[in-house]
Design a protein around this motif. Structure first.
Motif, mmCIF file in Angstrom:
data_model
loop_
_atom_site.group_PDB
_atom_site.id
_atom_site.type_symbol
_atom_site.label_atom_id
_atom_site.label_comp_id
_atom_site.label_asym_id
_atom_site.label_seq_id
_atom_site.Cartn_x
_atom_site.Cartn_y
_atom_site.Cartn_z
ATOM 1 N N GLU A 76 27.649 -0.716 22.446
ATOM 2 C CA GLU A 76 26.387 -0.676 23.165
ATOM 3 C C GLU A 76 25.252 -0.474 22.169
ATOM 4 O OE1 GLU A 76 24.574 2.533 26.147
ATOM 5 O OE2 GLU A 76 26.253 1.406 27.029
ATOM 6 N N GLN A 77 24.138 -1.163 22.420
ATOM 7 C CA GLN A 77 22.969 -1.016 21.549
ATOM 8 C C GLN A 77 22.181 0.211 21.993
ATOM 9 O OE1 GLN A 77 19.485 -3.859 21.456
ATOM 10 N NE2 GLN A 77 20.488 -4.489 19.575
ATOM 11 N N VAL A 78 21.965 1.129 21.063
ATOM 12 C CA VAL A 78 21.262 2.364 21.386
ATOM 13 C C VAL A 78 20.123 2.561 20.393
ATOM 14 C CG1 VAL A 78 23.322 3.447 22.347
ATOM 15 C CG2 VAL A 78 22.812 3.726 19.927
ATOM 16 N N PRO A 79 19.055 3.253 20.818
ATOM 17 C CA PRO A 79 17.954 3.528 19.883
ATOM 18 C C PRO A 79 18.438 4.350 18.700
ATOM 19 C CG PRO A 79 17.301 3.977 22.151
ATOM 20 C CD PRO A 79 18.781 3.764 22.164
ATOM 21 N N SER A 80 17.936 4.037 17.529
ATOM 22 C CA SER A 80 18.331 4.770 16.328
ATOM 23 C C SER A 80 17.596 6.101 16.248
ATOM 24 C CB SER A 80 18.016 3.943 15.082
ATOM 25 O OG SER A 80 18.311 4.682 13.908
ATOM 26 N N LYS A 81 18.287 7.111 15.788
ATOM 27 C CA LYS A 81 17.661 8.411 15.572
ATOM 28 C C LYS A 81 16.963 8.474 14.218
ATOM 29 C CE LYS A 81 21.249 10.848 18.218
ATOM 30 N NZ LYS A 81 22.331 11.857 18.114
ATOM 31 N N GLU A 82 17.294 7.523 13.360
ATOM 32 C CA GLU A 82 16.748 7.530 12.004
ATOM 33 C C GLU A 82 15.414 6.802 11.946
ATOM 34 O OE1 GLU A 82 18.288 9.367 9.862
ATOM 35 O OE2 GLU A 82 20.080 9.667 11.067
ATOM 36 N N ARG A 83 14.742 6.934 10.798
ATOM 37 C CA ARG A 83 13.471 6.257 10.568
ATOM 38 C C ARG A 83 13.599 5.385 9.322
ATOM 39 N NH1 ARG A 83 9.440 8.660 13.625
ATOM 40 N NH2 ARG A 83 7.734 8.126 12.221
ATOM 41 N N CYS A 84 12.914 4.258 9.345
ATOM 42 C CA CYS A 84 13.030 3.278 8.265
ATOM 43 C C CYS A 84 11.649 2.883 7.753
ATOM 44 C CB CYS A 84 13.755 2.015 8.753
ATOM 45 S SG CYS A 84 15.500 2.241 9.187
ATOM 46 N N LYS A 85 11.632 2.232 6.622
ATOM 47 C CA LYS A 85 10.396 1.643 6.102
ATOM 48 C C LYS A 85 10.759 0.436 5.237
ATOM 49 C CE LYS A 85 10.099 4.525 1.928
ATOM 50 N NZ LYS A 85 9.243 5.466 1.157
ATOM 51 N N ASP A 86 9.782 -0.430 5.048
ATOM 52 C CA ASP A 86 9.962 -1.566 4.151
ATOM 53 C C ASP A 86 9.408 -1.190 2.787
ATOM 54 O OD1 ASP A 86 11.041 -3.173 6.155
ATOM 55 O OD2 ASP A 86 9.067 -3.855 6.812
ATOM 56 N N GLU A 87 10.168 -1.480 1.747
ATOM 57 C CA GLU A 87 9.694 -1.165 0.410
ATOM 58 C C GLU A 87 10.051 -2.286 -0.555
ATOM 59 O OE1 GLU A 87 11.538 2.417 -1.035
ATOM 60 O OE2 GLU A 87 13.318 1.356 -1.745
ATOM 61 N N PRO A 116 15.656 -0.201 13.496
ATOM 62 C CA PRO A 116 16.118 -1.067 14.586
ATOM 63 C C PRO A 116 17.251 -0.396 15.357
ATOM 64 C CG PRO A 116 15.913 -2.309 12.535
ATOM 65 C CD PRO A 116 15.735 -0.867 12.177
ATOM 66 N N PRO A 117 17.448 -0.775 16.620
ATOM 67 C CA PRO A 117 18.533 -0.178 17.407
ATOM 68 C C PRO A 117 19.884 -0.338 16.717
ATOM 69 C CG PRO A 117 17.094 -1.492 18.807
ATOM 70 C CD PRO A 117 16.673 -1.768 17.384
ATOM 71 N N GLU A 118 20.765 0.627 16.944
ATOM 72 C CA GLU A 118 22.100 0.602 16.351
ATOM 73 C C GLU A 118 23.127 0.201 17.403
ATOM 74 O OE1 GLU A 118 23.038 4.195 14.128
ATOM 75 O OE2 GLU A 118 20.902 4.714 14.153
ATOM 76 N N VAL A 119 24.212 -0.376 16.933
ATOM 77 C CA VAL A 119 25.333 -0.708 17.812
ATOM 78 C C VAL A 119 26.409 0.362 17.618
ATOM 79 C CG1 VAL A 119 27.127 -2.382 18.372
ATOM 80 C CG2 VAL A 119 24.831 -3.176 17.727
ATOM 81 N N LYS A 120 26.737 1.081 18.702
ATOM 82 C CA LYS A 120 27.715 2.158 18.610
ATOM 83 C C LYS A 120 28.761 2.021 19.705
ATOM 84 C CE LYS A 120 24.819 5.633 16.376
ATOM 85 N NZ LYS A 120 24.338 7.036 16.417
ATOM 86 N N MET A 121 29.906 2.629 19.467
ATOM 87 C CA MET A 121 30.964 2.674 20.466
ATOM 88 C C MET A 121 30.696 3.832 21.418
ATOM 89 S SD MET A 121 32.884 0.130 19.807
ATOM 90 C CE MET A 121 34.245 0.518 20.911
#
Length: 516
Positions: free
Chosen positions: A368-379, A349-354
């Motif tokens: 500001e909400q910015v796209p995340s560079k990381e990848r996630c999964k549900d487990e 999900p997008p991250e909130v960064k300064m």
């Protein structure tokens, strides 16, 4: 669903160009049957099946997906499957062709609606719930872009040549779509950072003990006062690296932030420092030791767990499973080395960064909400709840940092709250137990010998020759619940006697009672 191959749409790319196909929602075109139990054998078109059909054994052939005419070829010996599932799973393995990588990090206006972004690592960003939740992805090959748009299904657009400003295509059901080029996102080249697990020569799942052992071994070998090799300058740099690696990995909070966001996340935590008490983050990065508060820690999750009174008496273990989001470590950049491991990962999900913004001649910081560079999964995560002897309803078992993961954030804790299930024989009051003993009037007058099973299965014998009054209470010392944290002590058990009087007496019984 039409099993025939769809011909040209919109006249894309001329007769030699590959054209978008209609398909199922997940990109499946059909099951293609072959003869002689050979997936490369003659086609048996009459036996083709829809994508939702179960393909049983004794059928050979392959699945046709929108992006590939032959996926998962099988002989007559195979497990049962559906091509719908095969195409969905295969989509994540389709790499973006080199000549189409110019599309990465470009912004397009979609159907005169809103802007969408073809991001790095196959991440497709659009202002829809499924894409904002990281469930949208894209790939490109053979002059076509394939977008798996969450619940909206597969979208395919044709790209006739590099640098075009207008592209057209179809949704999986044939509805036409268009997009207009807006801009290219300038992405700074990231310097590949050292993997601190590799620096210490350990696995990412290493225990605290293994981390300490690896650090001590390397620090002895590379210490400037003890190193005897010729490349002393290189050894000194490695010694500095192992010190930095150990400072991060030995601390559970620092390690979690590093695992979910790398060094950039650790630096962001330092930048967000807003005063407070001492903490390892400010100490590690220098400064006056001010605290970071709770802004970089996820929410605590509480859940009730039903527990039997017997388990609280004897002690027990219960496994509790739940679904949570985790950050896929080292999946930011998909390579041939990590593709298999990261295949089930999607955008976080997008991250909130300064960020810094110019406003009226001043540079200000704002969230500001910015796209995340990381990848996630549900487990599925399994926790073992250790129920200690004497625990009561409301007792809490804390599992630190086991909540949902967000890049660069310390996960919140998971707290399991014990909730005792009612017992058919015993009731509890603190450390004491109470039960009711039913006896006839005869035993109440002549003496009682009663046996019952305790919570641990022991047989307890109660015997008295005294006359028992209705609702009289007998105390059994030390037969109550174990005192939590003091296993040598136990509460008491209270036996309340319920004397059953006869509904009527015979004339002889009445006469004998009157004689006395």
């Amino acid at each position: 669903l039409c099993l025939c191959q769809t011909e040209a749409f919109f006249g894309f790319g001329g007769s030699a160009a590959k054209k978008p196909k209609k398909s199922s929602k997940l990109g499946c075109v059909a099951w293609r049957q072959t003869s002689n139990c050979d997936p490369n054998g003659p086609r048996d078109k009459a036996a083709d099946k829809r994508c939702s059909a179960i393909i049983n054994q004794e059928s050979s052939g392959y699945c046709e997906c929108a992006w590939s005419e032959k996926v998962y070829p099988v002989t007559c010996k195979h497990r049962r499957f559906r091509c719908e599932q095969v195409c969905r799973d295969n989509f994540v393995d389709v790499e973006i062709e080199e000549e189409m990588k110019w599309i990465e990090n470009t912004v397009w206006n979609w159907n005169n609606w809103r802007d969408v972004t073809f991001g790095s690592n196959n991440v497709f960003q659009a202002p829809t719930p499924e894409c904002e939740a990281g469930e949208c992805s894209w790939t490109a090959k053979d002059g076509l872009i394939y977008i798996m748009w969450g619940d909206a299904g597969l979208h395919t657009v044709a790209v006739p040549s590099k640098g075009v400003k207008q592209i057209e295509g179809i949704r999986y059901d044939g509805e036409s779509i268009r997009a207009a080029f807006q801009r290219k996102i300038e992405v700074e080249e990231e310097e590949e950072e050292k993997d601190y697990y590799e620096v210490l020569g350990i696995d990412a799942e290493a225990t605290d003990s293994e981390i300490r052992k690896a650090y001590r071994k390397l620090s002895r070998e590379l210490h400037p006062d003890k190193y005897t090799g010729t490349d002393k300058e290189e050894a000194e740099q490695r010694f500095i690296q192992i010190q930095k690696a150990y400072e991060i990995l030995k601390d559970a909070d620092l390690r979690m932030v590093y695992d979910t966001g790398g060094l950039e996340a650790l630096e962001n935590i330092h930048d967000d420092d807003d005063g407070g008490g001492m903490d390892p983050f400010s100490m590690f990065f220098g400064g006056g030791g001010h605290g970071r508060g709770n802004r970089n820690r996820g929410q605590t999750f509480k859940a009730q767990v039903k527990v039997s009174l017997a388990d609280m008496y004897t002690g027990a273990e219960r496994e509790v499973s739940f679904q949570r989001r985790v950050v896929c470590r080292n999946c930011r950049k998909i390579t041939s080395k990590n593709r298999a491991r990261c295949s089930q990962c999607k955008a976080c999900p997008p991250e909130v960064k300064m960020v810094h913004r110019q406003m009226g001649g001043f540079v200000v910081q704002q969230q500001e909400q910015v796209p995340s560079k990381e990848r996630c999964k549900d487990e599925t995560t399994a926790l073992t709840a250790v129920i200690e002897k004497g625990m009561d309803s409301g007792s809490e078992l804390k599992f630190e940092r086991m909540g949902e993961q967000t890049p660069g954030q310390i996960p919140g804790d998971v707290i399991l709250v014990l909730d005792q299930e009612p017992h058919k024989q015993f009731s509890r009051n603190g450390n004491d137990l109470k039960t009711t003993v039913h006896i006839p009037l005869k035993e109440a007058l002549t003496g009682v010998k009663h046996t019952f099973s305790h919570l641990d299965g022991r047989q307890v014998v109660v015997e008295t020759s005294e006359i028992i009054s209705p609702l009289q209470v007998m105390t059994l010392k030390g037969e109550g619940m174990p005192v939590h944290d003091v296993p040598s002590q136990s509460g008491d058990m209270f036996l309340e006697f319920d004397v059953h009087f006869p509904k009527k007496l015979t004339p002889d019984q009445i006469a004998k009672l009157k004689e006395n």
